[in-house]
Design a protein around this motif. Sequence first.
Motif, PDB file in Angstrom:
ATOM      1  N   TRP A 130     -17.177  -0.379  15.108  1.00 32.49           N
ATOM      2  CA  TRP A 130     -18.233  -0.462  14.102  1.00 32.49           C
ATOM      3  C   TRP A 130     -17.868  -1.562  12.884  1.00 32.49           C
ATOM      4  N   CYS A 131     -16.678  -1.347  12.566  1.00 30.37           N
ATOM      5  CA  CYS A 131     -16.255  -2.354  11.393  1.00 30.37           C
ATOM      6  C   CYS A 131     -16.258  -3.857  12.002  1.00 30.37           C
ATOM      7  N   LYS A 132     -16.077  -4.022  13.189  1.00 29.04           N
ATOM      8  CA  LYS A 132     -16.109  -5.490  13.849  1.00 29.04           C
ATOM      9  C   LYS A 132     -17.365  -5.789  14.085  1.00 29.04           C
ATOM     10  N   GLU A 133     -18.303  -5.078  14.037  1.00 27.04           N
ATOM     11  CA  GLU A 133     -19.712  -5.493  14.116  1.00 27.04           C
ATOM     12  C   GLU A 133     -20.068  -6.274  12.922  1.00 27.04           C
ATOM     13  N   GLU A 134     -19.578  -6.052  11.814  1.00 20.33           N
ATOM     14  CA  GLU A 134     -19.574  -6.514  10.431  1.00 20.33           C
ATOM     15  C   GLU A 134     -21.162  -6.576   9.946  1.00 20.33           C
ATOM     16  N   ARG A 135     -21.588  -5.171  10.238  1.00 19.72           N
ATOM     17  CA  ARG A 135     -23.240  -5.314   9.896  1.00 19.72           C
ATOM     18  C   ARG A 135     -23.305  -4.427   8.763  1.00 19.72           C
ATOM     19  N   ALA A 136     -22.386  -3.794   8.064  1.00 22.12           N
ATOM     20  CA  ALA A 136     -22.657  -2.838   7.075  1.00 22.12           C
ATOM     21  C   ALA A 136     -23.494  -3.534   5.661  1.00 22.12           C
ATOM     22  N   ARG A 137     -24.313  -2.760   5.286  1.00 20.15           N
ATOM     23  CA  ARG A 137     -24.737  -3.237   4.139  1.00 20.15           C
ATOM     24  C   ARG A 137     -24.288  -3.273   2.877  1.00 20.15           C
ATOM     25  N   ALA A 138     -24.494  -3.906   1.965  1.00 12.29           N
ATOM     26  CA  ALA A 138     -23.825  -3.576   0.505  1.00 12.29           C
ATOM     27  C   ALA A 138     -24.718  -2.390  -0.202  1.00 12.29           C
ATOM     28  N   LEU A 139     -24.121  -1.817  -0.933  1.00 14.90           N
ATOM     29  CA  LEU A 139     -24.590  -0.468  -1.813  1.00 14.90           C
ATOM     30  C   LEU A 139     -25.349  -0.990  -2.762  1.00 14.90           C
ATOM     31  N   ILE A 188     -12.502 -11.818 -13.987  1.00 13.83           N
ATOM     32  CA  ILE A 188     -11.801 -10.642 -13.535  1.00 13.83           C
ATOM     33  C   ILE A 188     -11.656 -10.428 -12.122  1.00 13.83           C
ATOM     34  N   ALA A 189     -10.486 -10.447 -11.480  1.00 13.43           N
ATOM     35  CA  ALA A 189     -10.375 -10.204 -10.197  1.00 13.43           C
ATOM     36  C   ALA A 189     -10.983  -9.042  -9.328  1.00 13.43           C
ATOM     37  N   VAL A 190     -11.293  -9.214  -8.293  1.00 16.74           N
ATOM     38  CA  VAL A 190     -11.980  -7.883  -7.892  1.00 16.74           C
ATOM     39  C   VAL A 190     -10.943  -7.867  -6.536  1.00 16.74           C
ATOM     40  N   ILE A 191     -10.458  -6.522  -6.433  1.00 17.03           N
ATOM     41  CA  ILE A 191      -9.573  -6.207  -5.572  1.00 17.03           C
ATOM     42  C   ILE A 191      -9.970  -4.901  -4.705  1.00 17.03           C
ATOM     43  N   TYR A 192      -9.933  -5.136  -3.287  1.00 15.29           N
ATOM     44  CA  TYR A 192     -10.615  -3.797  -2.584  1.00 15.29           C
ATOM     45  C   TYR A 192      -9.312  -3.109  -1.914  1.00 15.29           C
ATOM     46  N   ILE A 193      -9.215  -1.930  -2.416  1.00 18.66           N
ATOM     47  CA  ILE A 193      -8.343  -1.225  -1.648  1.00 18.66           C
ATOM     48  C   ILE A 193      -9.079  -0.197  -0.882  1.00 18.66           C
ATOM     49  N   SER A 194      -8.676  -0.180   0.589  1.00 24.74           N
ATOM     50  CA  SER A 194      -9.349   0.437   1.671  1.00 24.74           C
ATOM     51  C   SER A 194      -8.432   1.184   2.541  1.00 24.74           C
ATOM     52  N   ASN A 195      -9.075   2.444   2.987  1.00 24.03           N
ATOM     53  CA  ASN A 195      -8.335   2.896   4.213  1.00 24.03           C
ATOM     54  C   ASN A 195      -8.811   2.511   5.437  1.00 24.03           C
ATOM     55  N   ARG A 196      -9.471   1.459   5.441  1.00 25.75           N
ATOM     56  CA  ARG A 196      -9.563   0.624   6.893  1.00 25.75           C
ATOM     57  C   ARG A 196      -8.369   0.089   7.063  1.00 25.75           C
ATOM     58  N   SER A 197      -7.961   0.037   8.584  1.00 24.17           N
ATOM     59  CA  SER A 197      -6.431  -0.481   8.713  1.00 24.17           C
ATOM     60  C   SER A 197      -6.495  -1.613   8.336  1.00 24.17           C
ATOM     61  N   GLN A 198      -5.413  -2.380   8.120  1.00 25.43           N
ATOM     62  CA  GLN A 198      -5.035  -3.689   7.700  1.00 25.43           C
ATOM     63  C   GLN A 198      -5.370  -4.602   8.607  1.00 25.43           C
ATOM     64  N   ASP A 199      -5.390  -4.252  10.011  1.00 30.72           N
ATOM     65  CA  ASP A 199      -5.701  -5.311  11.041  1.00 30.72           C
ATOM     66  C   ASP A 199      -7.049  -5.383  11.261  1.00 30.72           C
ATOM     67  N   LEU A 200      -8.009  -4.710  10.457  1.00 29.08           N
ATOM     68  CA  LEU A 200      -9.224  -5.108  10.157  1.00 29.08           C
ATOM     69  C   LEU A 200      -9.789  -5.979   9.301  1.00 29.08           C
ATOM     70  N   ASP A 201      -8.686  -6.474   8.678  1.00 22.49           N
ATOM     71  CA  ASP A 201      -8.918  -7.266   7.313  1.00 22.49           C
ATOM     72  C   ASP A 201     -10.120  -8.396   7.673  1.00 22.49           C
ATOM     73  N   THR A 202      -9.835  -9.217   8.632  1.00 21.10           N
ATOM     74  CA  THR A 202     -10.705 -10.109   8.927  1.00 21.10           C
ATOM     75  C   THR A 202     -12.251 -10.037   9.054  1.00 21.10           C
ATOM     76  N   ALA A 203     -12.363  -8.935   9.878  1.00 20.89           N
ATOM     77  CA  ALA A 203     -13.767  -8.320   9.901  1.00 20.89           C
ATOM     78  C   ALA A 203     -14.308  -7.753   8.622  1.00 20.89           C
ATOM     79  N   THR A 204     -13.532  -7.101   8.008  1.00 22.11           N
ATOM     80  CA  THR A 204     -14.048  -6.494   6.872  1.00 22.11           C
ATOM     81  C   THR A 204     -14.143  -7.467   5.564  1.00 22.11           C
ATOM     82  N   ILE A 205     -13.345  -8.574   5.489  1.00 20.71           N
ATOM     83  CA  ILE A 205     -13.760  -9.763   4.446  1.00 20.71           C
ATOM     84  C   ILE A 205     -14.633 -10.615   4.966  1.00 20.71           C
ATOM     85  N   ASP A 206     -15.087 -10.520   6.135  1.00 19.37           N
ATOM     86  CA  ASP A 206     -16.238 -11.434   6.759  1.00 19.37           C
ATOM     87  C   ASP A 206     -17.341 -10.786   6.237  1.00 19.37           C
TER      88      ASP A 206
END
Length: 303
Positions: free
Chosen positions: A141-150, A165-183
């Motif tokens: 699901w994460c790799k589909e990159e289809r989640a909408r913004a809340l 002000i820097a925006v930092i995202y701390i997530s319990n998504r696995s670190q190897d999902l970084d590219t899909a998540t950032i996209d």
Amino acid sequence: MSKSLPALAGALLLLCGCASQAPHSSSPAASAPAAAASAPAAPVATTPADDNLNAVAWSQTAVEHDLIYLETYRNAQSQLLGALKDKQWDALPKDDRIAAYKGLKPAVILDIDETALDNSPYQARLIHSGGEYNEADWAAWCKEERARALPGAVAFTQFAAKHGIAVIYISNRSQDLDTATIDNLRKVGFPVSGPEAFLGLGTILRGCDQVGTEKNCRRQLVSQHYRVLMQFGDQLGDFVSVLTNTDAGRAQAIAPYMNWIGTRWFVLPNPTYGSWEPALFNNEWGTPRDQRRHQKIDALRTD
């Protein structure tokens, strides 16, 4: 007497006529009781009850859900510049502030799932399939990159970035999902300065031992580079470490920071999943699903 015979005959004919009008087996009046007795039973539901149905339906369809998010992010935005100007302002719990914040650049920390991005379609799929969370389906699901913004989240983070002000995202998504998540974040309008802005599960801070999925090590990593003005999340663990996931343990973890709620810490609603749920069945996910359900029912208050 001859006059009474016709009268008697007429009476007999009248009785016969009445008898001929009595309902027979094919008339509605005669068949109604039999039909009622033989009516088929109401259909039995073939889809088992899903504890998450109302929660996901509310998240996807209730305007109240969206209004809570808008209210939270707008309230935070109205206070953000004041926090920026106050050089003593910091939103990290004391155990995670391992470096002095004086002179550090300002930042805000956001969780991602159900804080910035809406993953209710994934939850809806589980309801349709009758399944439960598993890492393979979640990663897909994460790799589909289809989640909408809340609602409100993009406007708030863009406002923060606009003011340095820097925006930092701390997530319990696995670190190897970084590219899909950032996209995915960028597709829906979130400011992402680079890969370093995403601290997923598996991010290592030398000298800090992470317990389970707790985020304390990653918050400590942020503390080395930033003064944190605000934190946003849908789980208690997005703000502070919860080492004993029981009602008492959760209450103890949050107690010192109650006056930060709505000023430094902003909590979003998530009735679909979270650490609150396993706390109801002794954190034993191996317990059969029906037994977990009964334990949750037993935890309900009726007075």
